[in-house]
Scaffold this motif. Structure first.
Motif, PDB file in Angstrom:
ATOM      1  N   UNK A  16       0.833  -1.201   0.000  1.00 53.79           N
ATOM      2  CA  UNK A  16       0.000   0.000   0.000  1.00 53.79           C
ATOM      3  C   UNK A  16       0.872   1.257   0.000  1.00 53.79           C
ATOM      4  N   UNK A  17       1.922   1.179   0.778  1.00 50.92           N
ATOM      5  CA  UNK A  17       2.838   2.317   0.871  1.00 50.92           C
ATOM      6  C   UNK A  17       3.491   2.598  -0.485  1.00 50.92           C
ATOM      7  N   UNK A  18       3.969   1.525  -1.148  1.00 50.84           N
ATOM      8  CA  UNK A  18       4.597   1.695  -2.462  1.00 50.84           C
ATOM      9  C   UNK A  18       3.589   2.221  -3.479  1.00 50.84           C
ATOM     10  N   UNK A  19       2.359   1.722  -3.395  1.00 50.66           N
ATOM     11  CA  UNK A  19       1.305   2.206  -4.297  1.00 50.66           C
ATOM     12  C   UNK A  19       1.058   3.697  -4.070  1.00 50.66           C
ATOM     13  N   UNK A  20       1.035   4.093  -2.800  1.00 48.67           N
ATOM     14  CA  UNK A  20       0.849   5.511  -2.473  1.00 48.67           C
ATOM     15  C   UNK A  20       1.975   6.355  -3.050  1.00 48.67           C
ATOM     16  N   UNK A  21       3.193   5.835  -2.925  1.00 46.76           N
ATOM     17  CA  UNK A  21       4.348   6.557  -3.466  1.00 46.76           C
ATOM     18  C   UNK A  21       4.222   6.695  -4.988  1.00 46.76           C
ATOM     19  N   UNK A  22       3.782   5.599  -5.646  1.00 46.95           N
ATOM     20  CA  UNK A  22       3.615   5.637  -7.099  1.00 46.95           C
ATOM     21  C   UNK A  22       2.553   6.652  -7.503  1.00 46.95           C
ATOM     22  N   UNK A  23       1.437   6.652  -6.779  1.00 48.47           N
ATOM     23  CA  UNK A  23       0.377   7.624  -7.063  1.00 48.47           C
ATOM     24  C   UNK A  23       0.874   9.049  -6.854  1.00 48.47           C
ATOM     25  N   UNK A  24       1.664   9.221  -5.814  1.00 49.34           N
ATOM     26  CA  UNK A  24       2.234  10.547  -5.561  1.00 49.34           C
ATOM     27  C   UNK A  24       3.120  10.978  -6.716  1.00 49.34           C
ATOM     28  N   UNK A  25       3.928  10.036  -7.220  1.00 46.89           N
ATOM     29  CA  UNK A  25       4.877  10.358  -8.291  1.00 46.89           C
ATOM     30  C   UNK A  25       4.174  10.827  -9.563  1.00 46.89           C
ATOM     31  N   UNK A  26       2.963  10.279  -9.833  1.00 48.90           N
ATOM     32  CA  UNK A  26       2.263  10.677 -11.069  1.00 48.90           C
ATOM     33  C   UNK A  26       1.253  11.797 -10.811  1.00 48.90           C
ATOM     34  N   UNK A  27       1.277  12.344  -9.604  1.00 46.98           N
ATOM     35  CA  UNK A  27       0.442  13.512  -9.332  1.00 46.98           C
ATOM     36  C   UNK A  27      -0.962  13.213  -8.861  1.00 46.98           C
ATOM     37  N   UNK A  28      -1.242  11.936  -8.534  1.00 45.91           N
ATOM     38  CA  UNK A  28      -2.575  11.589  -8.017  1.00 45.91           C
ATOM     39  C   UNK A  28      -2.553  11.725  -6.494  1.00 45.91           C
ATOM     40  N   UNK A  29      -2.543  12.973  -6.022  1.00 47.12           N
ATOM     41  CA  UNK A  29      -2.279  13.220  -4.610  1.00 47.12           C
ATOM     42  C   UNK A  29      -3.423  12.762  -3.700  1.00 47.12           C
ATOM     43  N   UNK A  30      -4.669  12.921  -4.144  1.00 46.71           N
ATOM     44  CA  UNK A  30      -5.795  12.498  -3.313  1.00 46.71           C
ATOM     45  C   UNK A  30      -5.822  10.987  -3.168  1.00 46.71           C
ATOM     46  N   UNK A  31      -5.592  10.260  -4.289  1.00 41.09           N
ATOM     47  CA  UNK A  31      -5.528   8.792  -4.219  1.00 41.09           C
ATOM     48  C   UNK A  31      -4.323   8.352  -3.394  1.00 41.09           C
ATOM     49  N   UNK A  32      -3.238   9.086  -3.540  1.00 42.48           N
ATOM     50  CA  UNK A  32      -2.030   8.767  -2.764  1.00 42.48           C
ATOM     51  C   UNK A  32      -2.328   8.899  -1.266  1.00 42.48           C
TER      52      UNK A  32
END
Length: 574
Positions: free
Chosen positions: A263-279
């Motif tokens: 989950x943490x890695x997924x959050x980091x990935x979402x953050x990297x592509x700018x999906x901050x709310x999903x992150x």
């Protein structure tokens, strides 16, 4: 089965049957599982069947030495062809089980060559390969197996031997050869369990070596053939490591039971592509695994207070403490800002952010008016980071704010090339002069003159030096310095020449006074002190009793400077 465990009643019922039976009693006992009774009944019977039954009985009772002795007797006779393979394989087994594996392997090798169709063939071949691997004869193991495959390409259990070889090479650290045999399994095997295990091993092999492209190829095969959480988790991690965050996020839903780390890695990935709310949501699902990432997401979403509060709940590294200070600065929370920089200084002696933390912390204390704390931080910074630009900056800032001579002098001593050094020395010298510490001031100005002759403050330092010599009762030295200044400073020239002329006049050096005054009149005809020089010239001639010249200069003072305060005395002396 041991006859000791046969019920007595059963034995009593069995005895009449055995006595009146026309069949081979020892064989019947053997078939019934009464192996010890069978051996006893055979006694000294030397027939082939009796010895064979005895050998088999001993074998299944784990009496391998007795079994071997009886099999050996049989092997030396002319026997029925169908019985020979079993006897020879059994001889090898007996030697294997008593620890004489080398001798056992010699028998096995002859057996598999002569009797490849025997049901004992596979087990014996396994033991041959295992033996060579146990004694580290890896090449012999490979060559033996390869030669068998040439003769028996359709060998049923070759995949299991590939696995045995792969694991053995892995055990001794020969991962390349282990990879070779795992690849053979993945390419040829029809056994799903073997193929799945080898595919997984290959994926991990390339993943651990950070060859994510090769790992991806094998992992995509693994997920297509044998989809599982483990396989999809690895594929997700591969995409993440390759920084292919969009692909990683597409894979993530296939993982049925993601761990907090995933989950943490997924959050980091979402953050990297700018999906901050999903992150943000993914970070929250990573229960108890707060990281800088969730704080960064809050920052991107403009939730600075939440970003700071989540940071304060984490076990922070130096970057985390730095972020605390940055957020606290934006939120105007000076106490938290100080704690962040203090956290770096107190806990991370080798942090690349440490020097900046010293500087920021010292500056913060200074802004708060905590001068003592600021100086303490600055002193520590000087000890750890001498002669760096940030240390210099903090020293200078504190010195300027406090006017502390020690701090300012420390800067000049540590950073003689610092462009502000002449200004610092000038400032110290002026302060000392204003406070009446003339000797200290003289030392400071002379240092400036000596060490910074190219400074724009050089002529002013000379001017103050001359002034101080004058105050300290050395007018001749003062005059010498004054007269040298006009050569380097037009701005100060007129004033210092006037001072020089006054000193000469006081020393009754009227000729010297006249010379300085003529220079002022000629070079500064519209200067501030032209009337002073004209009147002083007239007065010097008067003192020399050259009344004609004196009269001329007194008239000039009246005619040229009618508003001058020297006009009334000029009229008087005329």
């Amino acid at each position: 089965m041991d006859e000791r465990f046969v019920p007595k009643a059963f034995i009593l019922l069995l005895i009449p049957y055995l006595l009146f039976s026309q069949t081979d009693i020892s064989k019947e006992l053997y078939d019934a599982g009464f192996l010890n009774l069978a051996i006893d009944h055979i006694g000294d019977d030397k027939s082939e069947d009796a010895i064979f039954t005895k050998a088999e009985s001993y074998f299944f009772l784990s009496g391998y030495k007795e079994a071997y002795r009886n099999y050996l007797i049989l092997s030396e006779r002319e026997l029925k062809e169908e019985r020979l393979p079993l006897i020879y394989y059994r001889m090898g087994d007996c030697l294997w089980f008593v620890g004489e594996k080398g001798k056992a392997v010699s028998i096995y090798k002859n057996c598999v060559l002569k009797y490849p169709d025997s049901p004992f063939f596979s087990q014996s071949l396994f033991r041959i390969i295992r033996y060579y691997l146990e004694i580290s004869e890896y090449e012999e193991a490979v060559n033996t197996f390869s030669s068998f495959l040439e003769k028996y390409p359709d060998f049923e259990y070759k995949d299991q031997i590939y696995l045995l070889l792969a694991r053995s090479f892995e055990k001794v650290g020969d991962y390349k050869r282990s990879l070779l045999y795992h690849n053979k399994i993945t390419e040829r095997s029809k056994d799903d369990e073997l193929k799945k295990g080898s595919l997984l091993w290959v994926v991990r092999y390339w993943y651990e070596r950070k060859d994510y492209k090769k790992a991806k190829v094998s992992c995509e095969i693994l997920t297509s053939l044998y989809p599982s959480d483990e396989a999809f988790s690895i594929l997700f991690s591969i995409f993440y490591k390759m920084k292919n965050f969009k692909e990683a996020i597409l894979v993530f839903p296939s993982i049925k039971y993601p761990t907090d780390e995933l989950y943490l890695a997924c959050a980091e990935a979402l953050y990297k592509i700018g999906e901050y709310e999903l992150a943000e949501k993914a970070y929250i699902k990573a229960k108890g695994t707060l990281t800088l990432g969730i704080s960064f997401s809050y920052i991107k979403l403009g939730k600075l207070d939440l970003a700071l509060s989540t940071l304060k709940e984490q076990e922070l590294d130096d970057n985390g403490f730095y972020l605390v200070s940055q957020l606290a600065e934006k939120l105007g929370d000076k106490d938290e800002e100080i704690k962040g920089y203090r956290g770096i200084i107190d806990n991370f002696p080798k942090s690349p952010l440490r020097e900046e933390a010293f500087f920021k912390l010292g500056t913060l204390y200074l802004k708060q008016g905590s001068i003592t704390e600021a100086m303490t931080v600055c002193n520590s910074m000087v000890d750890e980071y001498p002669k760096t630009s940030l240390t210099l900056n903090l020293l200078y800032t504190i010195g300027e704010a406090t006017g502390d001579e020690k701090y300012l002098e420390k800067i000049v001593g540590m950073y003689p090339e610092f462009p502000k050094c002449p200004d610092i020395l000038y400032k110290i010298g002026r302060k000392q002069k204003d406070e009446g510490r003339y000797k200290e001031s003289l030392v400071t100005f002379e240092r400036l003159v000596k060490e910074y002759p190219k400074s724009s403050l050089f002529p002013y330092a000379l001017y103050n030096t001359a002034s101080l010599y004058r105050k300290l009762g050395n007018p001749k030295k003062a005059k010498t310095i004054y007269r040298g200044i006009p050569k380097i400073s037009k701005e100060l020239g007129e004033k210092v020449l006037l001072y020089s002329s006054n000193i000469s006049f006081n020393l009754k050096d009227y000729t010297g006074t006249i010379e300085d005054c003529k220079t002022i009149i000629n070079e500064y005809p519209k200067g501030e002190f032209s009337d002073d020089a004209t009147y002083l010239m007239a007065w010097c001639y008067y003192k020399k009793e050259d009344y004609g010249s004196a009269r001329k200069w007194f008239y000039r003072c009246l005619s040229k400077y009618p508003e001058s305060p020297y006009c009334p005395p000029s009229i008087y002396w005329l």
